[in-house]
Design an enzyme around this catalytic site. Structure first.
Site, short mmCIF file in Angstrom:
data_model
loop_
_atom_site.label_atom_id
_atom_site.label_comp_id
_atom_site.label_asym_id
_atom_site.label_seq_id
_atom_site.Cartn_x
_atom_site.Cartn_y
_atom_site.Cartn_z
CG ASP A 50 -8.58 -62.32 10.03
OD1 ASP A 50 -9.00 -63.37 9.52
OD2 ASP A 50 -9.16 -61.72 10.94
CG ASN A 126 -8.59 -56.51 5.03
OD1 ASN A 126 -9.57 -57.25 4.94
ND2 ASN A 126 -7.70 -56.60 6.00
CD GLU A 127 -7.33 -51.93 4.65
OE1 GLU A 127 -6.21 -52.43 4.42
OE2 GLU A 127 -8.07 -52.33 5.53
CG ASN A 168 -14.57 -49.12 6.73
OD1 ASN A 168 -14.73 -48.03 6.21
ND2 ASN A 168 -15.56 -49.83 7.24
P1 NAP Z 1 -1.98 -56.32 11.92
O1 NAP Z 1 -1.45 -55.02 12.40
O2 NAP Z 1 -1.63 -57.57 12.60
O3 NAP Z 1 -3.59 -56.23 11.79
C1 NAP Z 1 -4.37 -55.48 12.61
C2 NAP Z 1 -5.55 -56.32 13.08
O4 NAP Z 1 -6.54 -56.37 12.03
C3 NAP Z 1 -5.21 -57.76 13.43
O5 NAP Z 1 -5.88 -58.05 14.63
C4 NAP Z 1 -5.79 -58.53 12.26
O6 NAP Z 1 -6.16 -59.85 12.61
C5 NAP Z 1 -7.01 -57.70 11.97
N1 NAP Z 1 -7.65 -57.88 10.67
C6 NAP Z 1 -7.09 -58.10 9.45
N2 NAP Z 1 -8.05 -58.18 8.51
C7 NAP Z 1 -9.23 -58.01 9.14
C8 NAP Z 1 -10.58 -57.98 8.70
N3 NAP Z 1 -10.91 -58.14 7.43
N4 NAP Z 1 -11.56 -57.76 9.64
C9 NAP Z 1 -11.26 -57.59 10.94
N5 NAP Z 1 -10.00 -57.60 11.40
C10 NAP Z 1 -9.00 -57.80 10.51
O7 NAP Z 1 -1.65 -56.43 10.37
P2 NAP Z 1 -2.10 -57.59 9.40
O8 NAP Z 1 -2.50 -58.78 10.17
O9 NAP Z 1 -1.05 -57.69 8.36
O10 NAP Z 1 -3.42 -56.99 8.72
C11 NAP Z 1 -3.38 -55.91 7.84
C12 NAP Z 1 -4.66 -55.15 8.05
O11 NAP Z 1 -4.61 -54.52 9.31
C13 NAP Z 1 -4.89 -54.04 7.06
O12 NAP Z 1 -5.49 -54.51 5.89
C14 NAP Z 1 -5.76 -53.08 7.85
O13 NAP Z 1 -7.14 -53.33 7.60
C15 NAP Z 1 -5.52 -53.44 9.30
N6 NAP Z 1 -4.98 -52.28 10.00
C16 NAP Z 1 -5.77 -51.69 10.91
C17 NAP Z 1 -5.35 -50.55 11.55
C18 NAP Z 1 -6.24 -49.91 12.55
O14 NAP Z 1 -7.31 -50.48 12.82
N7 NAP Z 1 -5.88 -48.76 13.04
C19 NAP Z 1 -4.11 -49.98 11.24
C20 NAP Z 1 -3.32 -50.61 10.29
C21 NAP Z 1 -3.78 -51.77 9.66
P3 NAP Z 1 -5.07 -61.01 12.86
O15 NAP Z 1 -4.52 -60.76 14.22
O16 NAP Z 1 -5.90 -62.24 12.81
O17 NAP Z 1 -4.02 -60.95 11.79
#
Ligand code: NAP
Ligand code: MN
Length: 272
Positions: A50, A126-127, A168
Protein backbone atom coordinates in the site's frame (compact mmCIF):
# COMPACT_ATOMS: atom_id res chain seq x y z
CA UNK A 1 -0.29 -6.54 -34.46
CA UNK A 2 -1.75 -3.14 -33.60
CA UNK A 3 -1.13 -1.87 -30.09
CA UNK A 4 -4.04 -1.57 -27.66
CA UNK A 5 -3.66 2.22 -27.49
CA UNK A 6 -3.45 2.03 -23.69
CA UNK A 7 -0.43 3.66 -22.11
CA UNK A 8 0.75 1.96 -18.94
CA UNK A 9 3.11 3.45 -16.37
CA UNK A 10 4.76 1.18 -13.81
CA UNK A 11 6.18 2.13 -10.43
CA UNK A 12 7.84 -0.41 -8.19
CA UNK A 13 9.73 -0.45 -4.90
CA UNK A 14 13.37 -1.52 -4.78
CA UNK A 15 12.84 -4.95 -3.24
CA UNK A 16 14.23 -7.70 -5.39
CA UNK A 17 10.89 -9.51 -5.57
CA UNK A 18 9.10 -6.36 -6.77
CA UNK A 19 11.80 -5.67 -9.35
CA UNK A 20 11.39 -9.20 -10.70
CA UNK A 21 7.59 -8.83 -10.88
CA UNK A 22 8.13 -5.51 -12.61
CA UNK A 23 10.34 -7.15 -15.23
CA UNK A 24 7.82 -9.95 -15.86
CA UNK A 25 4.93 -7.52 -16.05
CA UNK A 26 6.70 -5.28 -18.59
CA UNK A 27 7.40 -8.31 -20.75
CA UNK A 28 3.77 -9.49 -20.61
CA UNK A 29 2.45 -5.99 -21.33
CA UNK A 30 4.68 -5.70 -24.40
CA UNK A 31 3.66 -9.15 -25.62
CA UNK A 32 0.05 -8.04 -25.35
CA UNK A 33 0.66 -4.81 -27.28
CA UNK A 34 0.32 -2.28 -24.48
CA UNK A 35 2.42 0.87 -24.64
CA UNK A 36 4.81 1.42 -21.74
CA UNK A 37 4.79 5.12 -20.89
CA UNK A 38 5.71 6.45 -17.44
CA UNK A 39 5.35 10.13 -18.31
CA UNK A 40 1.85 10.27 -19.68
CA UNK A 41 0.06 7.05 -18.67
CA UNK A 42 -3.64 6.17 -18.79
CA UNK A 43 -3.13 3.46 -16.20
CA UNK A 44 -0.49 3.35 -13.45
CA UNK A 45 0.43 -0.01 -11.97
CA UNK A 46 2.20 0.07 -8.61
CA UNK A 47 4.17 -2.96 -7.50
CA UNK A 48 4.86 -3.36 -3.78
CA UNK A 49 2.57 -2.64 -0.85
CA UNK A 50 0.00 0.00 0.00
CA UNK A 51 2.95 2.27 0.75
CA UNK A 52 4.03 1.94 -2.87
CA UNK A 53 0.59 2.94 -4.07
CA UNK A 54 0.87 6.03 -1.88
CA UNK A 55 4.12 6.85 -3.70
CA UNK A 56 2.45 6.24 -7.08
CA UNK A 57 -0.38 8.58 -6.08
CA UNK A 58 2.08 11.34 -5.20
CA UNK A 59 4.10 10.84 -8.38
CA UNK A 60 0.98 11.33 -10.51
CA UNK A 61 -1.02 13.66 -8.23
CA UNK A 62 -1.06 16.40 -10.88
CA UNK A 63 -2.66 14.00 -13.39
CA UNK A 64 -5.36 12.46 -11.17
CA UNK A 65 -8.27 13.16 -13.50
CA UNK A 66 -6.83 11.20 -16.40
CA UNK A 67 -5.04 8.40 -14.63
CA UNK A 68 -6.43 5.18 -13.17
CA UNK A 69 -4.40 3.23 -10.64
CA UNK A 70 -4.06 -0.46 -10.01
CA UNK A 71 -1.91 -2.10 -7.35
CA UNK A 72 -0.03 -5.39 -7.37
CA UNK A 73 0.96 -6.46 -3.85
CA UNK A 74 4.12 -8.48 -3.40
CA UNK A 75 3.09 -9.51 0.13
CA UNK A 76 -0.44 -10.04 1.45
CA UNK A 77 -3.46 -8.37 -0.20
CA UNK A 78 -3.49 -4.67 0.65
CA UNK A 79 -6.04 -1.89 0.86
CA UNK A 80 -5.07 -0.21 -2.39
CA UNK A 81 -3.96 -3.34 -4.21
CA UNK A 82 -6.28 -5.71 -6.07
CA UNK A 83 -3.74 -8.20 -7.36
CA UNK A 84 -1.15 -10.47 -5.80
CA UNK A 85 2.19 -10.98 -7.51
CA UNK A 86 1.18 -14.42 -8.90
CA UNK A 87 -1.87 -12.93 -10.64
CA UNK A 88 -0.13 -11.04 -13.45
CA UNK A 89 -1.95 -13.02 -16.16
CA UNK A 90 -5.28 -12.21 -14.58
CA UNK A 91 -4.27 -8.54 -14.50
CA UNK A 92 -3.25 -8.58 -18.17
CA UNK A 93 -6.54 -10.25 -19.08
CA UNK A 94 -8.56 -7.66 -17.16
CA UNK A 95 -6.54 -4.87 -18.81
CA UNK A 96 -7.41 -6.33 -22.22
CA UNK A 97 -11.11 -6.44 -21.32
CA UNK A 98 -11.02 -2.98 -19.72
CA UNK A 99 -13.55 -0.51 -21.09
CA UNK A 100 -12.44 2.44 -18.98
CA UNK A 101 -14.49 1.68 -15.86
CA UNK A 102 -13.25 3.24 -12.65
CA UNK A 103 -13.91 3.39 -8.93
CA UNK A 104 -13.23 6.78 -7.35
CA UNK A 105 -12.43 7.69 -3.77
CA UNK A 106 -12.12 11.06 -2.01
CA UNK A 107 -8.73 12.52 -1.18
CA UNK A 108 -7.68 15.23 1.26
CA UNK A 109 -6.63 18.79 0.43
CA UNK A 110 -4.24 20.36 2.95
CA UNK A 111 -3.42 24.07 2.90
CA UNK A 112 -0.49 25.04 5.09
CA UNK A 113 -0.11 28.74 5.94
CA UNK A 114 3.39 29.60 7.15
CA UNK A 115 6.10 32.23 7.20
CA UNK A 116 5.07 35.50 5.60
CA UNK A 117 1.61 34.31 4.56
CA UNK A 118 3.03 31.69 2.28
CA UNK A 119 0.64 28.93 1.37
CA UNK A 120 1.69 25.43 0.54
CA UNK A 121 -0.92 23.03 -0.81
CA UNK A 122 -0.63 19.27 -0.45
CA UNK A 123 -2.88 16.34 -1.21
CA UNK A 124 -3.13 13.18 0.85
CA UNK A 125 -4.53 9.79 0.00
CA UNK A 126 -4.43 8.38 3.57
CA UNK A 127 -4.04 11.25 5.97
CA UNK A 128 -2.22 14.37 7.09
CA UNK A 129 -0.88 14.54 10.64
CA UNK A 130 0.44 17.55 12.49
CA UNK A 131 2.66 17.27 15.53
CA UNK A 132 4.80 19.80 17.31
CA UNK A 133 8.47 19.14 17.26
CA UNK A 134 9.48 17.65 20.62
CA UNK A 135 6.94 19.47 22.80
CA UNK A 136 3.23 19.39 23.59
CA UNK A 137 1.25 20.69 20.66
CA UNK A 138 -1.29 23.33 21.60
CA UNK A 139 -3.73 24.21 18.85
CA UNK A 140 -7.24 25.49 18.28
CA UNK A 141 -9.49 23.21 16.29
CA UNK A 142 -12.05 25.10 14.23
CA UNK A 143 -14.74 23.23 12.31
CA UNK A 144 -16.75 25.30 9.84
CA UNK A 145 -15.95 28.57 11.59
CA UNK A 146 -16.93 27.14 14.99
CA UNK A 147 -14.13 27.26 17.52
CA UNK A 148 -14.51 23.68 18.66
CA UNK A 149 -11.75 23.07 21.18
CA UNK A 150 -8.26 23.92 22.28
CA UNK A 151 -6.22 20.78 21.83
CA UNK A 152 -3.19 19.86 23.88
CA UNK A 153 -1.31 16.68 23.20
CA UNK A 154 0.98 15.03 20.67
CA UNK A 155 -0.91 15.92 17.53
CA UNK A 156 -3.93 15.62 15.27
CA UNK A 157 -4.54 13.41 12.26
CA UNK A 158 -7.07 14.11 9.53
CA UNK A 159 -7.80 11.12 7.34
CA UNK A 160 -9.70 10.19 4.20
CA UNK A 161 -12.17 7.29 4.14
CA UNK A 162 -9.62 4.94 2.52
CA UNK A 163 -7.01 6.21 4.99
CA UNK A 164 -9.32 5.38 7.90
CA UNK A 165 -7.85 1.87 8.11
CA UNK A 166 -4.28 3.20 8.34
CA UNK A 167 -2.86 5.51 11.05
CA UNK A 168 -6.38 6.67 11.95
CA UNK A 169 -7.32 3.17 13.04
CA UNK A 170 -4.27 2.90 15.28
CA UNK A 171 -5.42 6.14 16.91
CA UNK A 172 -8.78 4.58 17.76
CA UNK A 173 -10.65 6.19 14.85
CA UNK A 174 -13.55 4.53 13.07
CA UNK A 175 -13.28 2.63 9.79
CA UNK A 176 -15.22 4.52 7.13
CA UNK A 177 -16.59 3.11 3.90
CA UNK A 178 -15.00 5.06 1.02
CA UNK A 179 -18.33 5.92 -0.59
CA UNK A 180 -18.96 8.15 2.44
CA UNK A 181 -17.46 11.46 1.40
CA UNK A 182 -16.15 12.64 4.73
CA UNK A 183 -12.99 13.39 6.67
CA UNK A 184 -12.08 12.09 10.09
CA UNK A 185 -10.23 13.97 12.81
CA UNK A 186 -8.40 11.76 15.29
CA UNK A 187 -6.46 12.87 18.34
CA UNK A 188 -2.93 11.72 19.03
CA UNK A 189 -2.52 11.37 22.80
CA UNK A 190 -4.57 14.35 23.92
CA UNK A 191 -4.02 15.74 27.40
CA UNK A 192 -7.27 15.48 29.29
CA UNK A 193 -7.60 16.48 32.93
CA UNK A 194 -9.44 19.06 35.05
CA UNK A 195 -7.77 21.89 33.21
CA UNK A 196 -7.45 20.74 29.63
CA UNK A 197 -10.36 19.30 27.71
CA UNK A 198 -10.88 17.89 24.25
CA UNK A 199 -13.71 15.77 22.90
CA UNK A 200 -11.58 12.65 23.24
CA UNK A 201 -13.27 10.67 20.49
CA UNK A 202 -12.70 11.00 16.77
CA UNK A 203 -14.98 13.23 14.69
CA UNK A 204 -16.35 12.62 11.20
CA UNK A 205 -16.86 15.76 9.17
CA UNK A 206 -19.03 15.84 6.01
CA UNK A 207 -18.06 16.93 2.51
CA UNK A 208 -17.58 20.69 2.04
CA UNK A 209 -16.92 21.29 5.75
CA UNK A 210 -13.63 22.94 6.54
CA UNK A 211 -11.35 21.91 9.39
CA UNK A 212 -8.80 24.46 10.58
CA UNK A 213 -5.98 23.84 13.01
CA UNK A 214 -4.33 26.93 14.43
CA UNK A 215 -1.24 26.19 16.52
CA UNK A 216 -0.75 28.52 19.48
CA UNK A 217 3.00 28.41 19.10
CA UNK A 218 3.92 29.06 15.51
CA UNK A 219 7.29 27.34 15.83
CA UNK A 220 8.51 24.13 14.28
CA UNK A 221 5.87 21.51 13.53
CA UNK A 222 6.10 18.16 11.81
CA UNK A 223 3.60 17.51 9.07
CA UNK A 224 3.19 14.01 7.70
CA UNK A 225 1.38 13.57 4.44
CA UNK A 226 0.93 9.82 3.84
CA UNK A 227 4.47 8.45 3.67
CA UNK A 228 6.20 11.84 3.44
CA UNK A 229 7.38 13.98 6.36
CA UNK A 230 8.02 17.72 6.43
CA UNK A 231 9.37 19.99 9.18
CA UNK A 232 7.85 23.43 8.76
CA UNK A 233 8.66 26.58 10.72
CA UNK A 234 6.18 29.34 11.56
CA UNK A 235 2.96 27.52 10.80
CA UNK A 236 0.08 29.88 11.39
CA UNK A 237 -2.77 27.65 10.24
CA UNK A 238 -3.61 24.46 8.40
CA UNK A 239 -6.87 23.96 6.52
CA UNK A 240 -8.24 20.53 5.63
CA UNK A 241 -11.01 19.86 3.12
CA UNK A 242 -12.03 17.13 0.73
CA UNK A 243 -10.16 17.81 -2.50
CA UNK A 244 -12.04 18.64 -5.69
CA UNK A 245 -10.24 15.76 -7.41
CA UNK A 246 -10.56 12.09 -6.57
CA UNK A 247 -8.30 9.11 -7.02
CA UNK A 248 -9.51 6.68 -9.68
CA UNK A 249 -8.83 2.98 -9.54
CA UNK A 250 -9.25 0.55 -12.38
CA UNK A 251 -12.61 -1.17 -11.85
CA UNK A 252 -12.23 -4.80 -12.80
CA UNK A 253 -13.83 -7.96 -11.41
CA UNK A 254 -10.78 -8.14 -9.14
CA UNK A 255 -11.56 -4.85 -7.40
CA UNK A 256 -12.18 -6.26 -3.94
CA UNK A 257 -15.07 -4.99 -1.83
CA UNK A 258 -14.01 -2.71 1.00
CA UNK A 259 -15.48 -4.92 3.72
CA UNK A 260 -13.58 -7.90 2.35
CA UNK A 261 -10.36 -5.93 2.59
CA UNK A 262 -11.10 -4.85 6.14
CA UNK A 263 -11.97 -8.39 7.14
CA UNK A 264 -8.94 -9.84 5.39
CA UNK A 265 -6.56 -7.35 7.02
CA UNK A 266 -7.88 -7.20 10.56
CA UNK A 267 -10.06 -10.21 11.28
CA UNK A 268 -8.96 -13.10 9.05
CA UNK A 269 -10.75 -16.43 9.21
CA UNK A 270 -12.49 -17.02 12.53
CA UNK A 271 -13.11 -20.59 13.64
CA UNK A 272 -16.80 -21.23 14.25
P1 NAP B 1 4.68 1.66 6.64
O1 NAP B 1 5.29 1.99 7.95
O2 NAP B 1 5.20 0.53 5.84
O3 NAP B 1 3.09 1.50 6.80
C1 NAP B 1 2.49 1.03 7.92
C2 NAP B 1 1.44 -0.01 7.52
O4 NAP B 1 0.26 0.67 7.06
C3 NAP B 1 1.87 -0.95 6.41
O5 NAP B 1 1.48 -2.24 6.79
C4 NAP B 1 1.07 -0.45 5.22
O6 NAP B 1 0.80 -1.47 4.28
C5 NAP B 1 -0.20 -0.03 5.92
N1 NAP B 1 -1.10 0.87 5.19
C6 NAP B 1 -0.80 1.90 4.35
N2 NAP B 1 -1.93 2.47 3.91
C7 NAP B 1 -2.96 1.80 4.48
C8 NAP B 1 -4.37 1.92 4.41
N3 NAP B 1 -4.96 2.87 3.68
N4 NAP B 1 -5.13 1.05 5.15
C9 NAP B 1 -4.57 0.09 5.90
N5 NAP B 1 -3.24 -0.07 5.99
C10 NAP B 1 -2.44 0.78 5.30
O7 NAP B 1 4.69 2.98 5.76
P2 NAP B 1 4.06 3.15 4.32
O8 NAP B 1 3.85 1.83 3.70
O9 NAP B 1 4.87 4.18 3.64
O10 NAP B 1 2.61 3.77 4.63
C11 NAP B 1 2.46 5.05 5.14
C12 NAP B 1 1.24 5.00 6.02
O11 NAP B 1 1.53 4.26 7.18
C13 NAP B 1 0.78 6.35 6.53
O12 NAP B 1 -0.05 6.99 5.61
C14 NAP B 1 0.08 5.98 7.82
O13 NAP B 1 -1.32 5.81 7.61
C15 NAP B 1 0.63 4.62 8.19
N6 NAP B 1 1.29 4.71 9.49
C16 NAP B 1 0.70 4.07 10.52
C17 NAP B 1 1.23 4.17 11.78
C18 NAP B 1 0.56 3.47 12.90
O14 NAP B 1 -0.42 2.76 12.64
N7 NAP B 1 0.99 3.69 14.11
C19 NAP B 1 2.36 4.95 12.02
C20 NAP B 1 2.94 5.59 10.93
C21 NAP B 1 2.38 5.48 9.66
P3 NAP B 1 1.94 -2.05 3.29
O15 NAP B 1 2.76 -2.97 4.12
O16 NAP B 1 1.14 -2.77 2.28
O17 NAP B 1 2.74 -0.91 2.74
MN1 MN C 1 4.77 -0.06 3.60
Amino acid sequence: MKNTGKRIGIISNRRRQSQEICRQLKQKLKQNHFILNDNNPDIVISIGGDGMLLSAFHKYEEQLDKVRFVGVHTGHLGFYTDYRDFELDKLINNLKLDTGAKVSYPILNVKIFHGNNEICIKRALNEATIKRSGRTMVADVIINQVHFERFRGDGISVSTPTGSTAYNKSLGGAVLHPTIEALQIAEVASLNNRVFRTLGSSIIVPKKDKIEIVPTWNDRHAISIDNQNFMINNISKIEFQIDQHKINFLATPSHTSFWNRVKDAFIGEVEE
